[in-house]
Write a protein that holds these residues in place. Structure first.
Motif, PDB file in Angstrom:
ATOM      1  N   HIS A  93       0.834  -1.195   0.000  1.00  0.00           N
ATOM      2  CA  HIS A  93       0.000   0.000   0.000  1.00  0.00           C
ATOM      3  C   HIS A  93       0.874   1.252   0.000  1.00  0.00           C
ATOM      4  CE1 HIS A  93      -3.639  -2.378   0.623  1.00  0.00           C
ATOM      5  NE2 HIS A  93      -2.948  -3.094   1.480  1.00  0.00           N
ATOM      6  N   PHE A  94       1.136   1.755  -1.194  1.00  0.00           N
ATOM      7  CA  PHE A  94       1.959   2.958  -1.329  1.00  0.00           C
ATOM      8  C   PHE A  94       1.115   4.225  -1.281  1.00  0.00           C
ATOM      9  CE2 PHE A  94       3.854  -0.306  -4.215  1.00  0.00           C
ATOM     10  CZ  PHE A  94       4.948  -0.613  -3.434  1.00  0.00           C
ATOM     11  N   GLY A  95      -0.197   4.060  -1.485  1.00  0.00           N
ATOM     12  CA  GLY A  95      -1.070   5.209  -1.683  1.00  0.00           C
ATOM     13  C   GLY A  95      -0.967   6.302  -0.655  1.00  0.00           C
ATOM     14  N   GLU A  96      -1.043   5.928   0.620  1.00  0.00           N
ATOM     15  CA  GLU A  96      -1.018   6.946   1.676  1.00  0.00           C
ATOM     16  C   GLU A  96       0.257   7.782   1.622  1.00  0.00           C
ATOM     17  OE1 GLU A  96      -1.583   3.763   2.103  1.00  0.00           O
ATOM     18  OE2 GLU A  96      -3.445   3.423   3.228  1.00  0.00           O
ATOM     19  N   LYS A  97       1.382   7.106   1.383  1.00  0.00           N
ATOM     20  CA  LYS A  97       2.659   7.829   1.349  1.00  0.00           C
ATOM     21  C   LYS A  97       2.739   8.750   0.140  1.00  0.00           C
ATOM     22  CE  LYS A  97       5.606   4.776   4.049  1.00  0.00           C
ATOM     23  NZ  LYS A  97       6.888   4.051   4.111  1.00  0.00           N
ATOM     24  N   LEU A  98       2.280   8.261  -1.001  1.00  0.00           N
ATOM     25  CA  LEU A  98       2.311   9.095  -2.209  1.00  0.00           C
ATOM     26  C   LEU A  98       1.435  10.335  -2.035  1.00  0.00           C
ATOM     27  CD1 LEU A  98       2.070   6.295  -4.924  1.00  0.00           C
ATOM     28  CD2 LEU A  98       4.078   7.675  -4.373  1.00  0.00           C
ATOM     29  N   ASN A 158      12.515   8.453  -2.848  1.00  0.00           N
ATOM     30  CA  ASN A 158      13.201   7.211  -3.196  1.00  0.00           C
ATOM     31  C   ASN A 158      12.354   5.994  -2.844  1.00  0.00           C
ATOM     32  OD1 ASN A 158      13.766   6.448  -0.384  1.00  0.00           O
ATOM     33  ND2 ASN A 158      15.233   8.140  -0.414  1.00  0.00           N
ATOM     34  N   LEU A 159      12.665   4.876  -3.486  1.00  0.00           N
ATOM     35  CA  LEU A 159      11.894   3.658  -3.290  1.00  0.00           C
ATOM     36  C   LEU A 159      12.056   3.082  -1.879  1.00  0.00           C
ATOM     37  CD1 LEU A 159      12.373   1.812  -6.695  1.00  0.00           C
ATOM     38  CD2 LEU A 159      10.464   3.235  -5.943  1.00  0.00           C
ATOM     39  N   GLU A 160      13.207   3.337  -1.248  1.00  0.00           N
ATOM     40  CA  GLU A 160      13.426   2.859   0.118  1.00  0.00           C
ATOM     41  C   GLU A 160      12.342   3.412   1.044  1.00  0.00           C
ATOM     42  OE1 GLU A 160      15.313   0.854   3.267  1.00  0.00           O
ATOM     43  OE2 GLU A 160      15.613   0.713   1.092  1.00  0.00           O
ATOM     44  N   PHE A 161      11.960   4.672   0.829  1.00  0.00           N
ATOM     45  CA  PHE A 161      10.910   5.302   1.629  1.00  0.00           C
ATOM     46  C   PHE A 161       9.577   4.587   1.427  1.00  0.00           C
ATOM     47  CE2 PHE A 161       7.391   8.456   1.500  1.00  0.00           C
ATOM     48  CZ  PHE A 161       7.333   8.758   2.849  1.00  0.00           C
ATOM     49  N   LEU A 162       9.289   4.190   0.204  1.00  0.00           N
ATOM     50  CA  LEU A 162       8.025   3.540  -0.093  1.00  0.00           C
ATOM     51  C   LEU A 162       7.966   2.112   0.452  1.00  0.00           C
ATOM     52  CD1 LEU A 162       7.400   4.681  -3.787  1.00  0.00           C
ATOM     53  CD2 LEU A 162       6.305   5.551  -1.715  1.00  0.00           C
ATOM     54  N   PHE A 163       9.123   1.430   0.467  1.00  0.00           N
ATOM     55  CA  PHE A 163       9.137   0.025   0.853  1.00  0.00           C
ATOM     56  C   PHE A 163       9.470  -0.223   2.323  1.00  0.00           C
ATOM     57  CE2 PHE A 163       9.426  -0.619  -3.718  1.00  0.00           C
ATOM     58  CZ  PHE A 163       8.649  -1.764  -3.899  1.00  0.00           C
ATOM     59  N   GLU A 164       9.794   0.823   3.100  1.00  0.00           N
ATOM     60  CA  GLU A 164      10.253   0.605   4.462  1.00  0.00           C
ATOM     61  C   GLU A 164       9.191  -0.057   5.337  1.00  0.00           C
ATOM     62  OE1 GLU A 164      11.399   4.256   6.202  1.00  0.00           O
ATOM     63  OE2 GLU A 164       9.435   5.209   6.076  1.00  0.00           O
ATOM     64  N   GLU A 165       7.937   0.227   5.095  1.00  0.00           N
ATOM     65  CA  GLU A 165       6.866  -0.398   5.869  1.00  0.00           C
ATOM     66  C   GLU A 165       6.797  -1.888   5.560  1.00  0.00           C
ATOM     67  OE1 GLU A 165       2.030  -0.104   6.589  1.00  0.00           O
ATOM     68  OE2 GLU A 165       3.028   1.291   5.252  1.00  0.00           O
ATOM     69  N   TYR A 166       6.965  -2.240   4.289  1.00  0.00           N
ATOM     70  CA  TYR A 166       6.971  -3.646   3.894  1.00  0.00           C
ATOM     71  C   TYR A 166       8.095  -4.388   4.599  1.00  0.00           C
ATOM     72  CZ  TYR A 166       8.195  -7.660   0.994  1.00  0.00           C
ATOM     73  OH  TYR A 166       8.545  -8.911   0.564  1.00  0.00           O
ATOM     74  N   ARG A 167       9.266  -3.776   4.696  1.00  0.00           N
ATOM     75  CA  ARG A 167      10.417  -4.405   5.338  1.00  0.00           C
ATOM     76  C   ARG A 167      10.179  -4.567   6.834  1.00  0.00           C
ATOM     77  NH1 ARG A 167      15.629  -1.340   4.424  1.00  0.00           N
ATOM     78  NH2 ARG A 167      16.379  -3.112   5.586  1.00  0.00           N
ATOM     79  N   ARG A 168       9.541  -3.592   7.471  1.00  0.00           N
ATOM     80  CA  ARG A 168       9.278  -3.683   8.905  1.00  0.00           C
ATOM     81  C   ARG A 168       8.335  -4.831   9.218  1.00  0.00           C
ATOM     82  NH1 ARG A 168       8.706   1.967   8.943  1.00  0.00           N
ATOM     83  NH2 ARG A 168       6.453   1.728   9.067  1.00  0.00           N
TER      84      ARG A 168
END
Length: 202
Positions: free
Chosen positions: A18-23, A73-83
């Motif tokens: 879910h990238f929507g909220e961040k975007l 950057n993509l790291e910002f978008l994917f950090e929640e997935y990694r957590r």
């Protein structure tokens, strides 16, 4: 849910991330309208709106275009997935190994490169009779912690000598010279943790 690629084709697929909220948060913080972002990314305003509301999952090229348009950057978008996926499993038959003479190191775990100052490595040290380690002879940056699980291992740290039996542990700053030695006639094993990584660094 529906997936729409950059060509506008629809695909039936669930939305795993879910990238929507961040975007939307970044777009609003920058004071950019849906139309402006869509034009910069080369996609429709409707598609940007659906992505922000997590109605569709963007194709990778679309995601890259949106990230570029918003200067994130993509790291910002994917950090929640990694957590949400913090557990890394290393199966016993998948351990990487390194051999140094009669000493074998079997990797238990190594932290991700992105962890920076929190990086570490853990491994099993298997020592044959009358074998010893070499890499720490001159010391290195970081810290070490180990526990003997089989046999007897001698730890030489600077001018001091410590005999560690099964169940004994030792921890020390790795900057001074140190070495492990198995002086016995039986095999010995220990679990060792080192930070930052020294052996399994690839």
């Amino acid at each position: 849910m529906t997936r729409i690629n950059s060509a506008g084709k629809k695909e039936s697929k669930r939305v795993p991330y879910h990238f929507g909220e961040k975007l939307r948060m970044v777009r609003e913080h920058k004071g950019m309208t849906l139309k402006v972002v869509a034009e910069k990314a080369g996609v429709s305003e409707s598609l940007v709106s659906q992505i922000e509301r997590n109605k569709v999952s963007p194709a990778i090229d679309t995601l890259l275009a949106l990230a570029d348009a918003l200067d994130i950057n993509l790291e910002f978008l994917f950090e929640e997935y990694r957590r949400k996926r913090p557990v890394k499993i290393t199966r016993s038959d998948e351990r990487r190994t390194i051999s140094e003479d009669d000493v074998i190191y079997e990797e238990l775990a190594v932290s991700d490169r992105s962890e920076n100052e929190n990086r570490f490595e853990a491994y099993v040290i298997k020592m044959k009779p009358h074998s010893r380690t070499h890499r720490g002879s001159y010391g290195h940056i970081g810290w070490e912690l180990g526990v003997v699980v089989k046999g007897v291992i001698t730890l030489k740290y600077e001018d001091e000598v410590y005999e560690l039996k099964a169940g004994d542990s030792a921890s020390f700053p790795a900057g001074s010279s140190h070495m492990l030695e198995n002086k016995m006639k039986e095999n010995a094993e220990a679990i060792w943790i080192v930070t930052p990584p020294q052996r399994f660094t690839e």
